[in-house]
Design a protein around this motif. Structure first.
Motif, PDB file in Angstrom:
ATOM      1  N   GLU A  39      28.433  33.262  47.785  1.00 27.15           N
ATOM      2  CA  GLU A  39      28.861  33.899  49.031  1.00 27.15           C
ATOM      3  C   GLU A  39      30.214  33.337  49.462  1.00 27.15           C
ATOM      4  O   GLU A  39      30.426  32.126  49.461  1.00 27.15           O
ATOM      5  CB  GLU A  39      27.830  33.637  50.136  1.00 27.15           C
ATOM      6  N   VAL A  40      31.130  34.245  49.813  1.00 32.20           N
ATOM      7  CA  VAL A  40      32.450  33.823  50.296  1.00 32.20           C
ATOM      8  C   VAL A  40      32.857  34.685  51.485  1.00 32.20           C
ATOM      9  O   VAL A  40      32.410  35.828  51.621  1.00 32.20           O
ATOM     10  CB  VAL A  40      33.533  33.930  49.201  1.00 32.20           C
ATOM     11  N   SER A  41      33.700  34.136  52.332  1.00 29.56           N
ATOM     12  CA  SER A  41      34.238  34.900  53.460  1.00 29.56           C
ATOM     13  C   SER A  41      35.393  35.773  52.952  1.00 29.56           C
ATOM     14  O   SER A  41      35.836  35.634  51.810  1.00 29.56           O
ATOM     15  CB  SER A  41      34.746  33.952  54.541  1.00 29.56           C
ATOM     16  N   GLU A  42      35.900  36.651  53.808  1.00 33.41           N
ATOM     17  CA  GLU A  42      37.029  37.496  53.415  1.00 33.41           C
ATOM     18  C   GLU A  42      38.250  36.650  53.079  1.00 33.41           C
ATOM     19  O   GLU A  42      38.985  36.936  52.134  1.00 33.41           O
ATOM     20  CB  GLU A  42      37.367  38.481  54.537  1.00 33.41           C
ATOM     21  N   GLU A  43      38.465  35.593  53.866  1.00 31.84           N
ATOM     22  CA  GLU A  43      39.611  34.719  53.623  1.00 31.84           C
ATOM     23  C   GLU A  43      39.458  33.975  52.298  1.00 31.84           C
ATOM     24  O   GLU A  43      40.418  33.829  51.538  1.00 31.84           O
ATOM     25  CB  GLU A  43      39.759  33.702  54.764  1.00 31.84           C
ATOM     26  N   GLN A  44      38.245  33.521  52.015  1.00 28.95           N
ATOM     27  CA  GLN A  44      37.997  32.825  50.752  1.00 28.95           C
ATOM     28  C   GLN A  44      38.127  33.776  49.566  1.00 28.95           C
ATOM     29  O   GLN A  44      38.658  33.409  48.512  1.00 28.95           O
ATOM     30  CB  GLN A  44      36.606  32.185  50.783  1.00 28.95           C
ATOM     31  N   ALA A  45      37.642  35.003  49.743  1.00 29.13           N
ATOM     32  CA  ALA A  45      37.760  36.002  48.675  1.00 29.13           C
ATOM     33  C   ALA A  45      39.231  36.261  48.349  1.00 29.13           C
ATOM     34  O   ALA A  45      39.604  36.437  47.180  1.00 29.13           O
ATOM     35  CB  ALA A  45      37.065  37.295  49.081  1.00 29.13           C
ATOM     36  N   ALA A  46      40.069  36.268  49.381  1.00 27.77           N
ATOM     37  CA  ALA A  46      41.504  36.482  49.169  1.00 27.77           C
ATOM     38  C   ALA A  46      42.088  35.369  48.299  1.00 27.77           C
ATOM     39  O   ALA A  46      42.945  35.623  47.442  1.00 27.77           O
ATOM     40  CB  ALA A  46      42.226  36.538  50.514  1.00 27.77           C
ATOM     41  N   ASP A  47      41.619  34.136  48.506  1.00 28.54           N
ATOM     42  CA  ASP A  47      42.062  33.008  47.671  1.00 28.54           C
ATOM     43  C   ASP A  47      41.661  33.234  46.211  1.00 28.54           C
ATOM     44  O   ASP A  47      42.445  32.986  45.293  1.00 28.54           O
ATOM     45  CB  ASP A  47      41.436  31.696  48.163  1.00 28.54           C
ATOM     46  N   VAL A  48      40.440  33.691  46.009  1.00 24.73           N
ATOM     47  CA  VAL A  48      39.927  33.912  44.653  1.00 24.73           C
ATOM     48  C   VAL A  48      40.707  35.027  43.959  1.00 24.73           C
ATOM     49  O   VAL A  48      41.038  34.927  42.772  1.00 24.73           O
ATOM     50  CB  VAL A  48      38.422  34.244  44.679  1.00 24.73           C
ATOM     51  N   PHE A  49      41.034  36.079  44.708  1.00 25.40           N
ATOM     52  CA  PHE A  49      41.744  37.214  44.111  1.00 25.40           C
ATOM     53  C   PHE A  49      43.168  36.855  43.709  1.00 25.40           C
ATOM     54  O   PHE A  49      43.769  37.544  42.878  1.00 25.40           O
ATOM     55  CB  PHE A  49      41.732  38.419  45.048  1.00 25.40           C
ATOM     56  N   LYS A  50      43.724  35.782  44.268  1.00 25.13           N
ATOM     57  CA  LYS A  50      45.040  35.331  43.811  1.00 25.13           C
ATOM     58  C   LYS A  50      44.972  34.936  42.340  1.00 25.13           C
ATOM     59  O   LYS A  50      45.884  35.229  41.561  1.00 25.13           O
ATOM     60  CB  LYS A  50      45.508  34.135  44.654  1.00 25.13           C
ATOM     61  N   LEU A  51      43.874  34.293  41.944  1.00 25.94           N
ATOM     62  CA  LEU A  51      43.666  33.919  40.541  1.00 25.94           C
ATOM     63  C   LEU A  51      43.347  35.149  39.703  1.00 25.94           C
ATOM     64  O   LEU A  51      43.925  35.351  38.630  1.00 25.94           O
ATOM     65  CB  LEU A  51      42.537  32.892  40.432  1.00 25.94           C
ATOM     66  N   ILE A  52      42.414  35.977  40.181  1.00 27.87           N
ATOM     67  CA  ILE A  52      42.013  37.166  39.424  1.00 27.87           C
ATOM     68  C   ILE A  52      43.209  38.072  39.157  1.00 27.87           C
ATOM     69  O   ILE A  52      43.384  38.587  38.041  1.00 27.87           O
ATOM     70  CB  ILE A  52      40.902  37.926  40.176  1.00 27.87           C
ATOM     71  N   ASP A  53      44.055  38.267  40.175  1.00 30.26           N
ATOM     72  CA  ASP A  53      45.230  39.137  40.012  1.00 30.26           C
ATOM     73  C   ASP A  53      46.178  38.598  38.939  1.00 30.26           C
ATOM     74  O   ASP A  53      46.704  39.359  38.114  1.00 30.26           O
ATOM     75  CB  ASP A  53      45.984  39.280  41.334  1.00 30.26           C
ATOM     76  N   LYS A  54      46.402  37.281  38.946  1.00 28.00           N
ATOM     77  CA  LYS A  54      47.283  36.675  37.942  1.00 28.00           C
ATOM     78  C   LYS A  54      46.714  36.871  36.535  1.00 28.00           C
ATOM     79  O   LYS A  54      47.435  37.196  35.591  1.00 28.00           O
ATOM     80  CB  LYS A  54      47.477  35.184  38.232  1.00 28.00           C
ATOM     81  N   LEU A  55      45.413  36.674  36.414  1.00 24.31           N
ATOM     82  CA  LEU A  55      44.772  36.833  35.110  1.00 24.31           C
ATOM     83  C   LEU A  55      44.856  38.279  34.623  1.00 24.31           C
ATOM     84  O   LEU A  55      45.172  38.537  33.463  1.00 24.31           O
ATOM     85  CB  LEU A  55      43.300  36.400  35.193  1.00 24.31           C
ATOM     86  N   GLU A  56      44.580  39.226  35.519  1.00 23.61           N
ATOM     87  CA  GLU A  56      44.559  40.631  35.121  1.00 23.61           C
ATOM     88  C   GLU A  56      45.952  41.173  34.801  1.00 23.61           C
ATOM     89  O   GLU A  56      46.071  42.195  34.115  1.00 23.61           O
ATOM     90  CB  GLU A  56      43.906  41.474  36.219  1.00 23.61           C
ATOM     91  N   GLU A  57      46.985  40.498  35.268  1.00 22.46           N
ATOM     92  CA  GLU A  57      48.356  40.923  34.962  1.00 22.46           C
ATOM     93  C   GLU A  57      48.817  40.429  33.594  1.00 22.46           C
ATOM     94  O   GLU A  57      49.837  40.893  33.075  1.00 22.46           O
ATOM     95  CB  GLU A  57      49.322  40.403  36.037  1.00 22.46           C
ATOM     96  N   ASP A  58      48.062  39.511  32.994  1.00 27.92           N
ATOM     97  CA  ASP A  58      48.443  38.942  31.700  1.00 27.92           C
ATOM     98  C   ASP A  58      48.094  39.910  30.568  1.00 27.92           C
ATOM     99  O   ASP A  58      46.964  40.395  30.480  1.00 27.92           O
ATOM    100  CB  ASP A  58      47.723  37.602  31.494  1.00 27.92           C
ATOM    101  N   ASP A  59      49.036  40.175  29.682  1.00 23.82           N
ATOM    102  CA  ASP A  59      48.827  41.132  28.587  1.00 23.82           C
ATOM    103  C   ASP A  59      47.748  40.694  27.605  1.00 23.82           C
ATOM    104  O   ASP A  59      47.177  41.525  26.893  1.00 23.82           O
ATOM    105  CB  ASP A  59      50.134  41.351  27.818  1.00 23.82           C
ATOM    106  N   ASP A  60      47.468  39.385  27.535  1.00 23.15           N
ATOM    107  CA  ASP A  60      46.458  38.891  26.592  1.00 23.15           C
ATOM    108  C   ASP A  60      45.040  39.013  27.130  1.00 23.15           C
ATOM    109  O   ASP A  60      44.072  38.832  26.387  1.00 23.15           O
ATOM    110  CB  ASP A  60      46.725  37.420  26.238  1.00 23.15           C
ATOM    111  N   VAL A  61      44.901  39.287  28.417  1.00 20.36           N
ATOM    112  CA  VAL A  61      43.572  39.332  29.054  1.00 20.36           C
ATOM    113  C   VAL A  61      42.997  40.734  28.960  1.00 20.36           C
ATOM    114  O   VAL A  61      43.642  41.710  29.347  1.00 20.36           O
ATOM    115  CB  VAL A  61      43.672  38.888  30.531  1.00 20.36           C
ATOM    116  N   GLN A  62      41.779  40.816  28.450  1.00 18.29           N
ATOM    117  CA  GLN A  62      41.088  42.108  28.298  1.00 18.29           C
ATOM    118  C   GLN A  62      40.171  42.406  29.472  1.00 18.29           C
ATOM    119  O   GLN A  62      40.020  43.541  29.885  1.00 18.29           O
ATOM    120  CB  GLN A  62      40.280  42.115  26.997  1.00 18.29           C
ATOM    121  N   ALA A  63      39.506  41.370  30.018  1.00 16.25           N
ATOM    122  CA  ALA A  63      38.582  41.569  31.133  1.00 16.25           C
ATOM    123  C   ALA A  63      38.390  40.271  31.892  1.00 16.25           C
ATOM    124  O   ALA A  63      38.450  39.178  31.312  1.00 16.25           O
ATOM    125  CB  ALA A  63      37.234  42.093  30.631  1.00 16.25           C
ATOM    126  N   VAL A  64      38.180  40.383  33.202  1.00 15.98           N
ATOM    127  CA  VAL A  64      37.926  39.217  34.061  1.00 15.98           C
ATOM    128  C   VAL A  64      36.657  39.487  34.878  1.00 15.98           C
ATOM    129  O   VAL A  64      36.520  40.533  35.494  1.00 15.98           O
ATOM    130  CB  VAL A  64      39.105  38.970  35.036  1.00 15.98           C
TER     131      VAL A  64
END
Length: 241
Positions: free
Chosen positions: A210-235
């Motif tokens: 369970e995470v708050s909206e603010e905490q989720a925003a922190d997590v999505f900073k990592l997810i977004d970086k990963l998903e922008e990488d050409d070598d990453v197929q799925a996160v």
């Protein structure tokens, strides 16, 4: 008027960018499938699935054919598949599937994304107790009797059959089976004439954080970086909701 135009232009650019990333990932799926089982979709179920997934996102046929042709060449270097696991901020588990022609580059990039966003990259297998690999098939249910279909799919290994909504709010039927039943279920659905919009092996979270909206925003900073990488197929992540 100017703001509305800029907003529409930004949304259009984001759609194009998302489509380009999808095509790149599907091109790799096709290449890996060809290297594993040859260029004929009739005898190569993994390639057949990759082509099916490409059609579902309107990847042009000439791009699909070009990817198959390139991968069929003996001179074309193949991709290695690797899985990376770790934790983002606030204890959220993150699992990343990659396909790369340069493992050193990929692991260095993934590690840097975790470090820059306050996360921690873990050891392979460290999240086995959180994520379970499942076979997941999606299709348009139309007027289909899903209760009857559920009964008919039991022998093919059906675990769950449910309906979810896509990004446009349309109903999508989802069939879930064990990892090892992928081929059997795919063949059964094909025999029933069901046109799949996707057929994938996905990681399903067995427990959530369970995470708050603010905490989720922190997590999505990592997810977004990963998903922008050409070598990453799925996160995948285990955030609740």
């Amino acid at each position: 008027m100017g703001r509305a135009f800029e907003f529409r232009k930004e949304r259009k650019f984001k759609r194009w960018a998302k489509m380009a990333v999808q095509f790149t990932r599907l091109g790799k799926e096709i290449a890996i499938a060809v290297k594993d089982g040859g260029p004929s979709p009739e005898s190569n179920s993994r390639l057949r699935t990759a082509i099916q997934n490409a059609k579902a996102v309107n990847m042009p046929k000439d791009r699909v054919d070009a990817a198959i042709k390139r991968a069929s060449s003996k001179d074309e270097k193949g991709y290695e598949e690797h899985v990376y696991e770790g934790y983002a901020m606030h204890g959220v588990a993150i699992l990343i599937e990659t396909a790369t022609d340069n493992t050193n580059r990929t692991v260095a990039n993934v590690r840097s994304y975790f470090n820059k966003t306050g996360g921690t990259l873990g050891k392979t297998g460290s999240l086995d107790f959180i994520f379970n690999r499942k076979s997941v098939f999606r299709f348009n249910p139309g007027e289909m009797d899903l209760e009857e279909l559920e009964f008919e799919l039991i022998d093919a290994g059906l675990e769950e059959l449910y309906v979810e909504s896509d990004e446009e709010g349309n109903d999508v039927a989802v069939v879930q089976t064990a990892f090892e039943d992928f081929g059997k279920m795919q063949k059964t659905l094909e025999e029933k004439g069901i046109e799949l919009t996707s057929a994938k092996l996905e990681r399903i979270a067995l427990s959530t954080t369970e995470v708050s909206e603010e905490q989720a925003a922190d997590v999505f900073k990592l997810i977004d970086k990963l998903e922008e990488d050409d070598d990453v197929q799925a996160v995948y992540n285990n955030m609740a909701g």
